[in-house]
Enzyme design. Structure first.
Site, PDB file in Angstrom:
ATOM      1  CG  ASP A  77      -8.980   2.782   5.457  1.00 31.66           C
ATOM      2  OD1 ASP A  77      -7.767   2.921   5.705  1.00 31.66           O
ATOM      3  OD2 ASP A  77      -9.395   2.305   4.373  1.00 31.66           O
ATOM      4  CG  HIS A 109      -7.967   0.209  -0.358  1.00 34.08           C
ATOM      5  ND1 HIS A 109      -9.304   0.372  -0.064  1.00 34.08           N
ATOM      6  CD2 HIS A 109      -7.286   0.516   0.775  1.00 34.08           C
ATOM      7  CE1 HIS A 109      -9.443   0.745   1.199  1.00 34.08           C
ATOM      8  NE2 HIS A 109      -8.224   0.842   1.731  1.00 34.08           N
ATOM      9  CD  GLU A 128      -3.230  -0.586   2.063  1.00 30.14           C
ATOM     10  OE1 GLU A 128      -3.079   0.308   2.914  1.00 30.14           O
ATOM     11  OE2 GLU A 128      -4.303  -1.212   1.928  1.00 30.14           O
TER      12      GLU A 128
END
Lengths: 69, 135
Positions: free
Chosen positions: B95, B84, B24
């Site tokens: 999140d 993502h 990520e």
């Protein structure tokens, strides 16, 4: 001992007072109920480890880390 | 409000997310507000210190530099972005759990699914905000 603490986000400022004369950053975090893992701490604008001692009148800034998944 | 990206800034953000795959990517979005517009004028590409394909944490140095330099430059931190991998551009449970910057923008880049979406954290939940990329 008195230390001025600014919290980010929120820009809230608090004055934290201690009876003891030798205070570490981790003591401040504990006093404010803040999880050490979730914040960065600056003393006079410099990234500072939580084991470091602060002195009377120091300006401490506590910044939440940015994380997620 | 609406989040408006300069074209080159948007391209840099997407490129950072591509380059960082399979991990990520993450970074800081800096700019200014004007009326109901958030103008994204610059990004700070950060290091994901968790080095993970499913979670991220922005490295302290980049976060501090972004706050410091934006303040000095008359700009402000508008929010943050992360990618993502193989998931939609929708806030994940993590999140939501980790969000703490109320009123800031959280941009999620899904390279494989549904593109780029922006959300504002209101202290309890994410509200989607439209994105415009200037041509």
């Amino acid at each position: 001992m008195k230390v001025k603490v600014k919290l980010v986000p929120g820009e809230k400022e608090v004055n934290v007072q201690f009876k003891k004369s030798k205070i570490r950053i981790m003591d401040i975090l504990e006093d404010l109920g803040i999880d050490r893992e979730t914040v960065l701490v600056l003393v006079h604008g410099e990234l500072t480890p939580e084991e470091e001692y602060v002195t009377d009148g120091d300006e401490v800034e506590i910044l939440q880390v940015i994380s997620g998944g | 409000m609406v989040l408006i990206f300069e074209k080159e800034v948007f391209k840099s953000m997407i490129n950072d997310c591509k380059v960082k795959k399979p991990l990520e990517a993450c970074g800081v979005i800096v700019g200014k507000c004007s009326g109901d517009k958030r103008m994204a004028l610059r990004i700070y590409e950060a290091t994901n210190i968790l080095r993970s394909p499913i979670k991220y944490e922005i490295d302290p140095e980049t976060l501090l530099r972004a706050f410091k330099e934006s303040e000095e430059g008359g700009l402000k931190v508008l929010g943050f972005y992360h990618s993502h991998i193989c998931r939609e551009a929708t806030p994940s449970p993590m999140d939501k759990e980790k969000a703490c910057y109320k009123g800031y923008i959280y941009v999620i880049v899904s390279l494989d699914k549904d593109g780029v979406k922006a959300y504002v954290w209101d202290g309890e939940s994410f509200e989607e905000e439209p994105i415009i990329v200037k041509s």
